[in-house]
Design a protein around this motif. Structure first.
Motif, PDB file in Angstrom:
ATOM      1  N   ARG A 210      53.091  39.233  39.220  1.00 17.19           N
ATOM      2  CA  ARG A 210      52.178  39.315  38.069  1.00 17.19           C
ATOM      3  C   ARG A 210      50.778  38.964  38.378  1.00 17.19           C
ATOM      4  O   ARG A 210      49.659  39.417  38.163  1.00 17.19           O
ATOM      5  N   ARG A 211      50.655  37.694  38.874  1.00 17.81           N
ATOM      6  CA  ARG A 211      49.473  36.974  39.011  1.00 17.81           C
ATOM      7  C   ARG A 211      48.611  37.715  40.240  1.00 17.81           C
ATOM      8  O   ARG A 211      47.555  37.843  40.202  1.00 17.81           O
ATOM      9  N   HIS A 212      49.534  37.946  41.201  1.00 22.54           N
ATOM     10  CA  HIS A 212      48.946  38.046  42.492  1.00 22.54           C
ATOM     11  C   HIS A 212      48.894  39.616  42.963  1.00 22.54           C
ATOM     12  O   HIS A 212      47.981  40.312  43.899  1.00 22.54           O
ATOM     13  N   ASN A 213      49.717  40.276  42.442  1.00 23.17           N
ATOM     14  CA  ASN A 213      49.930  41.826  42.693  1.00 23.17           C
ATOM     15  C   ASN A 213      50.409  42.570  41.557  1.00 23.17           C
ATOM     16  O   ASN A 213      51.455  43.166  41.466  1.00 23.17           O
ATOM     17  N   PRO A 214      49.716  42.597  40.570  1.00 26.42           N
ATOM     18  CA  PRO A 214      50.047  43.016  39.143  1.00 26.42           C
ATOM     19  C   PRO A 214      50.721  44.742  39.147  1.00 26.42           C
ATOM     20  O   PRO A 214      51.595  45.031  38.315  1.00 26.42           O
ATOM     21  N   ASP A 215      50.119  45.371  40.075  1.00 24.20           N
ATOM     22  CA  ASP A 215      50.311  46.839  39.919  1.00 24.20           C
ATOM     23  C   ASP A 215      51.676  47.138  40.571  1.00 24.20           C
ATOM     24  O   ASP A 215      52.174  47.942  40.015  1.00 24.20           O
ATOM     25  N   ASN A 216      52.173  46.260  41.113  1.00 23.86           N
ATOM     26  CA  ASN A 216      53.336  46.586  41.914  1.00 23.86           C
ATOM     27  C   ASN A 216      54.482  45.518  41.577  1.00 23.86           C
ATOM     28  O   ASN A 216      55.422  45.290  42.102  1.00 23.86           O
ATOM     29  N   ALA A 217      54.452  44.860  40.568  1.00 23.81           N
ATOM     30  CA  ALA A 217      55.380  43.633  39.914  1.00 23.81           C
ATOM     31  C   ALA A 217      56.203  44.273  39.260  1.00 23.81           C
ATOM     32  O   ALA A 217      56.256  45.057  38.144  1.00 23.81           O
TER      33      ALA A 217
END
Length: 526
Positions: A210-217
């Motif tokens: 969620r913090r570093h790759n939110p689009d793919n979380a």
């Protein structure tokens, strides 16, 4: 002649923990009494909303005094200081001060190379009680001491993370407004999942994504709250209001862990009555209390209002919310409708459950001077004068017989009836200027069995004298300090002269304890 070894030894007056050591001056130059370091720190801690300026001290000055006392006592008296900090976050209900105190405790002991007493790791862990607080602790440490975070701080935070991080807490507290998101905390302290919580590994990874790759979380499939929340977020904007306000809407919001704050943004539109009625069942008690005006403005119906009233006035809900009594006064003052008056009165009464019914005759003096009108915090519209009036009135209405008096430059009785609403009595208090505590005691003491003074203890030089000297030595005088300033207005610790502090009601329990002839300890000591 035997003086001590006799069948009828001389009675020993009970002692209390807040102790004075000698004479000094108040902030305005009046006669005052110096307290020892532990007493000064305790009274400051239980009244210290961090960075909050008072009438007599800047916010920076108070913060520096607080941090300096913690650092000193962390080395000199580690066990006592650790006990204070843990209690401060728990029963003391002072969140930010306890976090700051724990960080300063650790810094001082690391600098001094101190190893005896509670470990630094334990102290950090003990003050972190809510899932956003690991991030708060890191933010304070980094902003104050830089990005080199010591291992004891990291390990204490990691212990708290394993206790506090859940899917529901992630949705509530892991927001873009925070400098340190859950993922940032995990990156810095590297906690391992708790052995009794095998699902935490997937949760930690999701927080990092969620913090570093939110689009793919993608939320873990094992967490029903997170998966329900993701499904709700995917609903097209034009269909959201109908989904919330239609059949099963309240259940969907609860299952998805949707807070009212997040709901307002997700809807991309106003929070009308139907929306509020859907989210009310899943709101916390204090969220309900804070939104009473919003409910009225939106036109929430009577049935929903009855549910709100029942919850905010339920004694178990009040106890679970762990809120200060003045929160209910603030809600009462700002609610638009009278339909909340009775449930708020009941809630206030439940929050003051520890106030004892004192026997005999009691004189209660409430400080309504100018210095008491400082707000309790930058986020509060309530002031110390009204907080003082709450406590004093609560004691008066429960006592067998009490004279309730407000004082400042002048003084005057405040009328009340047994069983009368505390909130109604508060409307009879005013603003009385200076702080002539001594004259108020002299004028109104008439052979009472005890005297209670609720005040900030600050009088000017032209108001001469120790107010406690106006009362016979065999009559107890209890000072309730609401500001935590360094000097006190009278002696304390023994000889029927005692000082308490804070904005909760727990210390009132010390009055019957002392009057039964027993010594009173610090609140966290058994």
């Amino acid at each position: 002649m035997a003086r001590f070894n006799s069948r009828t030894p001389k009675a020993v007056r009970p002692a209390s923990p807040v102790t004075t050591t000698g004479r000094t001056r108040t902030h305005l130059g009046g006669q005052g009494y110096q307290r020892d370091d532990r007493s000064e720190l305790f009274l400051l801690a239980v009244a210290n909303f961090v960075s909050q300026q008072t009438y007599h001290e800047s916010g920076t000055g108070r913060d520096e005094r607080f941090a300096g006392l913690v650092r000193k006592l962390a080395v000199q008296d580690a066990a006592w200081t650790a006990g204070l900090l843990e209690w401060l976050r728990g029963d003391g209900q002072m969140r930010t001060a306890s976090l700051v105190g724990a960080a300063e405790y650790v810094k001082a002991r690391l600098d001094a190379g101190a190893t005896e007493g509670p470990t630094n790791r334990q102290v950090i862990d003990s003050v972190l009680r809510r899932a956003d607080e690991p991030g708060e602790m890191l933010a304070y440490w980094v902003s104050t001491y830089g990005r080199n975070v010591p291992k004891p701080v990291k390990r204490g935070i990691a212990d708290a993370v394993r206790r506090l991080y859940t899917g529901r807490n992630l949705l509530k507290y892991d927001t873009a407004s925070k400098s340190y998101r859950f993922g940032d905390v995990l990156n810095l302290v590297h906690p391992t999942p708790h052995p009794d919580k095998p699902w935490q590994g997937e949760l930690f990874q999701y927080a990092l994504d969620r913090r570093h790759n939110p689009d793919n979380a993608l939320p873990p499939a094992s967490d029903r709250t997170l998966t329900a929340h993701r499904a709700l977020m995917a609903v097209p904007a034009g269909e959201r209001r109908a989904l919330v306000t239609g059949p099963g809407g309240a259940e969907r919001l609860a299952e998805a862990g949707m807070t009212w704050e997040a709901l307002a943004g997700w809807l991309q539109g106003p929070m009308d009555a139907a929306v509020w009625e859907a989210v009310i069942p899943s709101m916390g008690t204090m969220a309900l209390v804070r939104n009473l005006r919003n409910f009225d403005q939106a036109g929430v119906g009577d049935r929903a209002a009855e549910q709100v009233a029942a919850r905010i006035s339920d004694p178990e809900e009040v106890a679970r919310s762990r809120q200060f009594p003045f929160r209910y006064l603030a809600a009462y003052q700002h609610a638009a409708s009278l339909r909340w008056a009775y449930p708020l009165e009941r809630a206030l009464g439940h929050s003051l459950a520890n106030v004892p019914a004192l026997p005999g005759r009691t004189l209660i003096l409430i400080d309504r001077s100018g210095s008491m009108w400082s707000p309790l915090s930058d986020r509060s519209q309530l002031n110390r004068a009204d907080a003082a009036a709450i406590f004093g009135t609560a004691v008066a209405v429960r006592a067998a017989e009490a004279d309730l008096v407000q004082f400042g430059t002048s003084s005057a009785p405040v009328s009340y009836r047994k069983g009368e609403s505390v909130l109604k009595v508060l409307e009879r208090f005013g603003n009385l200027g200076g702080t002539d505590t001594t004259e108020a005691v002299r004028r109104h003491y008439r052979g009472h069995d005890r005297v209670l003074i609720v005040t900030d203890e600050q009088a000017a030089h032209h108001y001469a004298g120790d107010p406690t000297e106006q009362v016979p030595a065999d009559i107890p005088v209890y000072t309730w300090n609401l500001a935590g300033h360094r000097p006190g207005h009278g002696p304390s610790g023994s000889a029927n002269r005692h000082t308490f502090g804070g904005l909760g009601d727990a210390a009132f329990r010390m009055v019957p304890l002392l009057e039964s002839g027993r010594n009173a300890r610090w609140p966290w000591e058994r």
